[in-house]
Each structure stands twice: as C-alpha cells, then as structure tokens.
Enzyme design. Structure first.
Site, PDB file in Angstrom:
ATOM      1  CB  THR A 154      45.942  50.376  40.680  1.00 49.68           C
ATOM      2  OG1 THR A 154      47.020  50.978  40.005  1.00 49.68           O
ATOM      3  CG2 THR A 154      45.191  49.461  39.751  1.00 49.68           C
ATOM      4  NE  ARG A 203      54.972  51.106  33.392  1.00 54.38           N
ATOM      5  CZ  ARG A 203      54.177  50.911  34.455  1.00 54.38           C
ATOM      6  NH1 ARG A 203      53.014  51.549  34.541  1.00 54.38           N
ATOM      7  NH2 ARG A 203      54.541  50.088  35.417  1.00 54.38           N
ATOM      8  CB  VAL A 204      50.758  49.844  28.930  1.00 55.30           C
ATOM      9  CG1 VAL A 204      49.589  49.054  29.479  1.00 55.30           C
ATOM     10  CG2 VAL A 204      50.279  50.852  27.887  1.00 55.30           C
ATOM     11  N   GLY A 205      51.083  49.641  32.255  1.00 53.79           N
ATOM     12  CA  GLY A 205      51.323  48.737  33.377  1.00 53.79           C
ATOM     13  C   GLY A 205      50.559  47.441  33.185  1.00 53.79           C
ATOM     14  CG  ASP A 206      49.786  45.104  36.713  1.00 52.17           C
ATOM     15  OD1 ASP A 206      49.218  44.360  37.516  1.00 52.17           O
ATOM     16  OD2 ASP A 206      49.983  46.322  36.931  1.00 52.17           O
ATOM     17  CB  THR A 244      47.362  46.753  43.044  1.00 46.83           C
ATOM     18  OG1 THR A 244      47.779  48.104  42.948  1.00 46.83           O
ATOM     19  CG2 THR A 244      47.471  46.293  44.490  1.00 46.83           C
ATOM     20  N   GLY A 245      50.435  46.900  42.019  1.00 46.88           N
ATOM     21  CA  GLY A 245      51.832  47.005  42.421  1.00 46.88           C
ATOM     22  C   GLY A 245      52.718  47.473  41.287  1.00 46.88           C
ATOM     23  CG  ASP A 246      57.434  47.278  39.726  1.00 45.42           C
ATOM     24  OD1 ASP A 246      58.610  47.167  40.124  1.00 45.42           O
ATOM     25  OD2 ASP A 246      57.122  47.597  38.557  1.00 45.42           O
ATOM     26  N   GLY A 247      53.837  47.270  38.075  1.00 47.17           N
ATOM     27  CA  GLY A 247      53.270  46.627  36.894  1.00 47.17           C
ATOM     28  C   GLY A 247      54.282  46.133  35.882  1.00 47.17           C
TER      29      GLY A 247
END
Lengths: 193, 139
Positions: free
Chosen positions: B1, B29-32, B52-55
């Site tokens: 990202t 599925r949507v991340g952060d 950034t990371g595990d959304g």
C-alpha cells in the site's frame, strides 16, 4: 526534521515520493494533483505487489483496488473501495472528490461510475496474481479469513456454511484469545493494506 | 500500500492512499486504506497521518485520526504515532502495522508494530533538490 514543501510516504517507494515532490515544486503546485501523481506511479509500478493491478488476489483470484484522497484544508474526501476492473484507482478517487458530493463509492457500482468518468474497464488479473491464487488453492486455501463455518476453514476450501449458534458458544476462552492472533496471515512488506 | 502525505509551501495539507489490499481476502472485503481516519487523515490546522498494515484490525481503531488528534493536543509526530499504534497493540498484540505522522510545518515521525523495522520515504525542503530519503523506525 522538517521543511516545506514535503512529501512523506509509507515504505521505500522513492519513485512515487519523488514524482509527487516534483509535481509540487515544478508542476501544478496543487497538492491533490501531486498526491494523485505520486500514488499513480505505484499503481503503474505495482509497488511491492501491494499497489495496483495484478496483486493480492482475493478468494476468486480477482484483484480489487482501494484508494482515498483527503484535503486537509476543506476536509473534502474522495475514495473508492473494492474497485473492480479499473486500474487507476487514485484517479477515480479524484473524480469522486471533484465530481460528486459523496465521499466513498464501492464495488461494481464504483466501476460503473469510473466508466462514466471515462476510465477503461479491463481485467486486473495478471499471470503473477493468477499463479499466487492457484498456489493458495493448492494449499487447501490456507490461510483464509473464515471462522465458525463448516467444513473447517483451517483444513479446506469453501463453500462454507455457518455453524449453529450454540456450537459457537462452545468456543473455549483460549480459542477466543486465539481470535486476536493474526500472525497466520503473514502480513508484512509484501502483504498488507 | 502506498499511503502519502503532501504539504505545499502554503501549508495546504493533503493525504491519500492506494492499495490492492490483503491477499486471499473474502471477495468484497475492503481494508482500512479508503476509510477516512483509518488509512489516512488530514487537517490543515494540525497536520496529517497515514497508516499501512493489517487493515481488518487497523480500521477498528482509526489510527490516523487518533494520531492527528494526539498532535492537536501537543504530542510530537513520533509520540502521536506510537500512541495510535499502541492502542491497537493492546487488543491485537500480533498485529502488523505502521504509521507516518507529519505536522503542518513539516515535522515528521513514524511508529510501527509487528515488524522489525518500518521504512518510510521523505522528500522535503531541508535537502537540496528534494532528494528522497528512506528512513526507518524500529518497531
């Protein structure tokens, strides 16, 4: 540290950072344009496989894109999520910002909006993402993000169906603790949001 | 990202993200990244933060908003980032994530969790020709 103008970016994405900085100092001077140009470099270069087409396939082998632009002076935002079949997510987010009074458009309907704004519809799958997906399928779909379903998601692919409510309640505290453990997903430089 | 903060000489602060998300996600599925306050947040009166990371986990805590509000109450960028990341780590000790935080005047810092170190890139007016530097912060 400090000194304007400034561009700061996650990871070592130096090309994108430089492009945004050049846009800011030599080009349009508009910070939103600089932001879009910078992010677009990574969409083209597929930075670390985590930006743009051909990376991070979902359970169907499809790549979908998320992007957001926030203007800290007006608090205006344009964003897209789970954008399908359109490569230039940051540009589409700019059209949400500039051409709508909404904040966030998602999924296939965001794709229809993008096509209306003149973007090309094209598959985001590549040989690389396809082989990553096949390897995952051949590994019994591990890791995955399912829980409380049958067949057991830790051993097999879906389709799944939910287990009964009382079966869920039989979850022991230790497994509940495991629920906060995300180490199985191998998040890191090449797999993240 | 890629998550990016841009501030021009007029202190016009903007922030943004672009990503293809986590691997092997459930379709839809949507991340952060596209969630305001999660993947990015900007307020020209204070500055901006990008994450950034595990959304799935990070979006539950709105770390970018937390970091900007921490700066609003006087923390430095690095301290603000550490506070936001620490909030997540309290509930999810094994989560992976990083945050870059910048004041409207161009002071910057970063924080991270679940990695050995987290690299971020900066180009600003303190270096001739805006050469890009890759800095790292230890998690």
């Amino acid at each position: 540290s400090g000194g304007l103008p400034l561009v700061a970016t996650t990871w070592g994405f130096t090309n994108a950072t430089l492009r945004a900085y050049q846009s800011l100092t030599v080009g349009a001077f508009d910070p939103i344009e600089a932001l879009v140009e910078g992010c677009s470099v990574c969409e083209r270069e597929q930075c670390d496989g985590t930006v743009g087409f051909g990376g991070s396939p979902d359970e169907n082998g499809e790549t979908t894109l998320d992007a957001m632009l926030m203007d800290g002076k007006t608090m205006d935002i344009g964003a897209v999520a789970a954008l399908r079949d359109v490569k230039h997510a940051a540009e589409v987010a700019k059209h949400v910002l500039r051409n709508t009074k909404h904040t966030l458009l998602v999924g296939s309907q965001a794709t229809e909006f993008a096509v209306m704004m003149g973007f090309k519809k094209e598959s985001l799958q590549t040989e690389a993402s396809k082989s990553m997906w096949s390897a995952w399928q051949n590994n019994h779909c591990q890791p995955n993000f399912w829980k409380n379903v049958i067949p057991s998601p830790s051993m097999s692919c879906g389709p799944y169906e939910p287990v009964s409510a009382n079966a869920i309640h039989r979850t022991t505290p230790s497994s509940a603790e495991n629920l906060s453990d995300r180490s199985a997903y191998d998040f890191g430089q090449y797999n993240h949001d | 990202t890629i998550s990016m903060i841009v501030i021009n000489e007029d202190k016009h602060v903007v922030a943004g993200t672009s990503t293809n998300g986590a691997r092997h996600k459930i379709p839809g599925r949507v991340g952060d990244s596209p969630i305001p306050g999660a993947g990015a947040y900007a307020d020209a009166e204070v500055g901006a933060a990008v994450a950034t990371g595990d959304g799935d986990v990070m979006m539950r805590f709105l770390p970018s908003l937390l970091a900007v509000e921490a700066m609003r109450s006087g923390l430095s960028p690095a301290e603000a980032g550490q506070q936001a990341i620490g909030r997540i780590a309290k509930y999810y000790p094994s989560f992976v994530g990083g945050i870059v935080v910048v004041t409207k005047d161009g002071q910057y810092g970063a924080a991270c969790h679940g990695m050995e170190e987290f690299p971020y890139s900066v180009a600003d007016g303190t270096v001739a020709d805006g050469d890009v530097r890759v800095l790292t912060v230890k998690c």
